[in-house]
Design a protein around this motif. Structure first.
Motif, PDB file in Angstrom:
ATOM      1  N   GLY A   1       0.808  -1.220   0.000  1.00 44.44           N
ATOM      2  CA  GLY A   1       0.000   0.000   0.000  1.00 44.44           C
ATOM      3  C   GLY A   1       0.836   1.263   0.000  1.00 44.44           C
ATOM      4  N   GLY A   2       2.087   1.164   0.425  1.00 45.45           N
ATOM      5  CA  GLY A   2       3.000   2.314   0.374  1.00 45.45           C
ATOM      6  C   GLY A   2       4.238   2.023  -0.437  1.00 45.45           C
ATOM      7  N   ASN A   3       4.097   1.203  -1.491  1.00 41.92           N
ATOM      8  CA  ASN A   3       5.288   0.814  -2.259  1.00 41.92           C
ATOM      9  C   ASN A   3       5.948   2.001  -2.952  1.00 41.92           C
ATOM     10  N   ASP A   4       5.182   3.047  -3.262  1.00 48.38           N
ATOM     11  CA  ASP A   4       5.808   4.218  -3.869  1.00 48.38           C
ATOM     12  C   ASP A   4       6.712   4.940  -2.872  1.00 48.38           C
ATOM     13  N   LEU A   5       6.285   5.015  -1.623  1.00 51.42           N
ATOM     14  CA  LEU A   5       7.121   5.654  -0.598  1.00 51.42           C
ATOM     15  C   LEU A   5       8.349   4.804  -0.299  1.00 51.42           C
ATOM     16  N   VAL A   6       8.180   3.478  -0.259  1.00 54.92           N
ATOM     17  CA  VAL A   6       9.322   2.586  -0.033  1.00 54.92           C
ATOM     18  C   VAL A   6      10.318   2.702  -1.177  1.00 54.92           C
ATOM     19  N   ALA A   7       9.805   2.734  -2.409  1.00 50.53           N
ATOM     20  CA  ALA A   7      10.689   2.857  -3.571  1.00 50.53           C
ATOM     21  C   ALA A   7      11.446   4.171  -3.556  1.00 50.53           C
ATOM     22  N   SER A   8      10.764   5.251  -3.140  1.00 53.13           N
ATOM     23  CA  SER A   8      11.418   6.558  -3.088  1.00 53.13           C
ATOM     24  C   SER A   8      12.463   6.612  -1.978  1.00 53.13           C
ATOM     25  N   ALA A   9      12.137   6.021  -0.800  1.00 51.75           N
ATOM     26  CA  ALA A   9      13.050   6.088   0.337  1.00 51.75           C
ATOM     27  C   ALA A   9      14.309   5.267   0.101  1.00 51.75           C
TER      28      ALA A   9
ATOM     29  N   ASP B   1      15.378   4.191  -2.986  1.00 53.16           N
ATOM     30  CA  ASP B   1      15.852   4.351  -4.363  1.00 53.16           C
ATOM     31  C   ASP B   1      15.719   3.041  -5.142  1.00 53.16           C
ATOM     32  N   ILE B   2      14.499   2.467  -5.066  1.00 51.40           N
ATOM     33  CA  ILE B   2      14.181   1.227  -5.769  1.00 51.40           C
ATOM     34  C   ILE B   2      13.174   1.537  -6.863  1.00 51.40           C
ATOM     35  N   SER B   3      13.239   0.797  -7.930  1.00 54.06           N
ATOM     36  CA  SER B   3      12.276   0.982  -9.011  1.00 54.06           C
ATOM     37  C   SER B   3      10.869   0.648  -8.521  1.00 54.06           C
ATOM     38  N   LEU B   4       9.904   1.511  -8.794  1.00 55.62           N
ATOM     39  CA  LEU B   4       8.522   1.255  -8.399  1.00 55.62           C
ATOM     40  C   LEU B   4       7.988   0.018  -9.117  1.00 55.62           C
ATOM     41  N   ASN B   5       8.400  -0.180 -10.353  1.00 53.94           N
ATOM     42  CA  ASN B   5       7.976  -1.372 -11.081  1.00 53.94           C
ATOM     43  C   ASN B   5       8.508  -2.644 -10.414  1.00 53.94           C
ATOM     44  N   ALA B   6       9.770  -2.586  -9.922  1.00 53.42           N
ATOM     45  CA  ALA B   6      10.340  -3.735  -9.213  1.00 53.42           C
ATOM     46  C   ALA B   6       9.596  -3.988  -7.903  1.00 53.42           C
ATOM     47  N   MET B   7       9.206  -2.920  -7.194  1.00 51.67           N
ATOM     48  CA  MET B   7       8.443  -3.073  -5.956  1.00 51.67           C
ATOM     49  C   MET B   7       7.097  -3.735  -6.230  1.00 51.67           C
TER      50      MET B   7
END
Length: 567
Positions: free
Chosen positions: A408-416, A418-424
């Motif tokens: 539910g917060g994969n965009d925030l995890v990806a931003s924090a 530095d991971i690709s949102l698509n990979a998340m």
């Protein structure tokens, strides 16, 4: 006639002496003469409730609900549930002159101009989060210990209904301020309604009274939030507590605890005093959170504008699982349903999946009873390790929900990180398929291992830490048996479902707890009375032996002194 009058005259002074003299006593006597409530009140005040730390989760949920009612009543005095446009002219300077709805303006007024308004708002919000969290943890305790089994299936259904209604109530509550964050949540809710095949557009039009956002939704949510759902919650909580009193509270197995008896504390005065103190602890924690931990700062989001959305916006935590399922589900759509309808991808994770999960939760007590052919009544709880299949299913469900929660917060995890949102997103999809079965297998093996450990302690005893060397040169650790042993030194105790002591400092008579009556003495259960008598006798014998030894030592010292003086 004369004798009758003499008897009446003789009885008058005695009845007057027995009458209460204080105002409180006279008030109680007045109600008792009319309602006859003393006997049932005494019965319920003498009722015994077991004591265990895990039972506090239900109390936390109840006390949070009380705090919600109190703070919510305060907020209703100042909130204006209208969507008419006004120009803000309050204390918060950055929004001076900005056009906004009356609902948003009144929420700013509560936050900045009403004395104590902001802290009450934040206490209310924190209490809502704690209410749902405590209910979920309480539901987990009920599931893993088997407290939902016959005759408590109805209370399980009520508990699941309370959680669902609590989530809906929370969503309605944080949608009321009409800020940019809550408006985004309403936009998502409208999309979910529209995704329902055939009737979706009619549902959306009925809820919003036309096209989204309309001018009626805040007023309607206000009635739902402060009247309809609270009334249903209050009624269900009342029935829930009444069933607990009627059916007896479950308890963990132990000394003096059987399917037909309850060991614990009387409602009055011990349990009532504990419950009252615990309520103020919960209230104090919520007040501290409301005073020191900022939550839902709507003045930073601004008024709702359908053309805008906050970056990194997140709903309250209890909606994160629904948000995560929406982000992970592939974009699969069905076109041409019945020749003219389209089923969008959002329908499956937001309507179908929650319906399946709630349905399984409601039906689980009956599914387990049917598969295990268990039709008996149960008042003793089970340790999770003793029911490995159910415990593994629960771990599997928790893993499934945790993956959705994190997603539910994969965009925030990806931003924090530095991971690709698509990979998340793809990592969440893979984890949703692999991790739940893995959690099932791992939990099942752990439960079996814990069972074997309990049987090993019952058979060989508790490790004492004492190392002994045998005449053969072999070193062994001395074990303390928990009961009688056979010719080979193996314990003869059978596992009875209770916790098995694993350390020496856990051995003793601490489990022989019993309750004393407040209005009348309580006769101890025979097995407890016998054990207590044995303990008291052994303590008296030990004290007598110590006194004899002490006297003997003193006599020896006196005799030695006398000899020295004689010499």
């Amino acid at each position: 006639m004369t004798a009758t009058r003499e008897r009446e005259t003789a009885s008058e002074p005695r009845s007057r002496r027995n009458q209460p003299r204080t105002l409180l006593g006279k008030t109680g006597e007045w109600f008792e003469e009319r309602l006859k409530v003393a006997r049932p009140t005494r019965h319920y005040l003498n009722k015994v409730f077991p004591d265990h730390w895990s039972f506090m989760m239900g109390e936390i949920a109840l006390y949070s609900f009380i705090v919600l009612l109190l703070t919510g009543t305060f907020l209703t005095f100042f909130f204006d549930a209208a969507m008419g446009e006004v120009r803000y002219n309050g204390s918060y300077q950055p929004l001076q002159g900005v056009e906004m709805s009356q609902a948003y303006a009144s929420t700013l007024h509560i936050s900045f101009d009403v004395r104590g308004g902001l802290v009450i708002r934040q206490i209310h919000h924190w209490a809502a989060l704690m209410f749902i969290a405590a209910m979920l943890i309480h539901m987990g305790r009920i599931f893993f210990t088997g407290a939902f089994r016959k005759p408590r299936e109805l209370n399980w259904i009520i508990g699941v209904s309370l959680i669902v209604l609590g989530v809906i109530e929370g969503f309605a509550g944080y949608s009321l301020p009409d800020d940019l964050l809550s408006g985004t949540g309403l936009r998502i809710a409208d999309a979910i309604m529209l995704s329902i095949p055939i009737i979706g557009s009619w549902v959306s039009f009925a809820v919003f009274d036309g096209e989204f956002p309309g001018t009626a939704i805040v007023g309607r949510l206000y009635i739902v939030h402060v009247l309809l759902i609270p009334a249903i919650l209050l009624a269900l909580i009342t029935v829930h507590l009444a069933l607990i009193v009627r059916q007896k509270h479950t308890q963990f197995p132990g000394a003096g605890r059987t399917e037909s008896s309850v060991s614990g504390e009387r409602v009055y005065p011990i349990y009532a005093a504990k419950a009252g103190g615990f309520f103020f602890i919960v209230f104090g924690v919520l007040a501290a959170l409301g005073g020191f931990a900022q939550i839902n700062p709507i003045w930073l989001f601004g008024p709702y504008n359908p053309a805008q959305v906050s970056s990194g916006s997140q709903p309250d935590w209890y909606m994160a699982m629904l948000d995560g399922s929406t982000r992970l589900f592939p974009s699969w759509e069905i076109h041409g349903l019945f020749g003219r309808y389209t089923v969008p991808a959002v329908f499956w994770p937001t309507v179908v999946l929650p319906t399946i999960l709630i349905g399984l939760a409601l039906a689980y007590p009956f599914i387990e009873a049917r598969l295990t052919k268990d039709r008996a009544k149960h008042h003793l709880l089970q340790r999770p390790r003793d029911v490995p299949v159910r415990t593994s299913l629960g771990a599997m469900a928790l893993t499934f929900c945790i993956v959705l929660f994190i997603s539910g917060g994969n965009d925030l995890v990806a931003s924090a990180f530095d991971i690709s949102l698509n990979a998340m997103t793809w990592g969440g999809r893979v984890a949703l398929i692999i991790l739940p079965p893995l959690a099932y297998v791992l939990t099942y093996r752990i439960c079996l291992g814990l069972q074997r450990h309990d049987r090993e302690v019952l058979e060989h005893g508790v490790e004492t830490g004492i190392i002994r060397r045998l005449p053969t040169g072999e070193f062994i650790e001395v074990h303390q048996p928990l009961g009688p042993v056979d010719d080979h030194g193996h314990g003869e105790l059978n596992y009875a479902g209770a916790s098995v002591p694993k350390r020496m400092n856990q051995l003793g008579t601490g489990a022989l707890r019993h309750a004393r009556g407040f209005f009348r003495p309580v006769v101890e259960k025979p097995e407890i009375a016998e054990k207590l008598a044995e303990v008291e006798e052994s303590e008296e014998a030990s004290d007598a032996a110590e006194r004899r030894d002490k006297i003997a030592v003193e006599l020896e010292e006196v005799e030695a002194e006398r000899r020295q003086l004689t010499d």
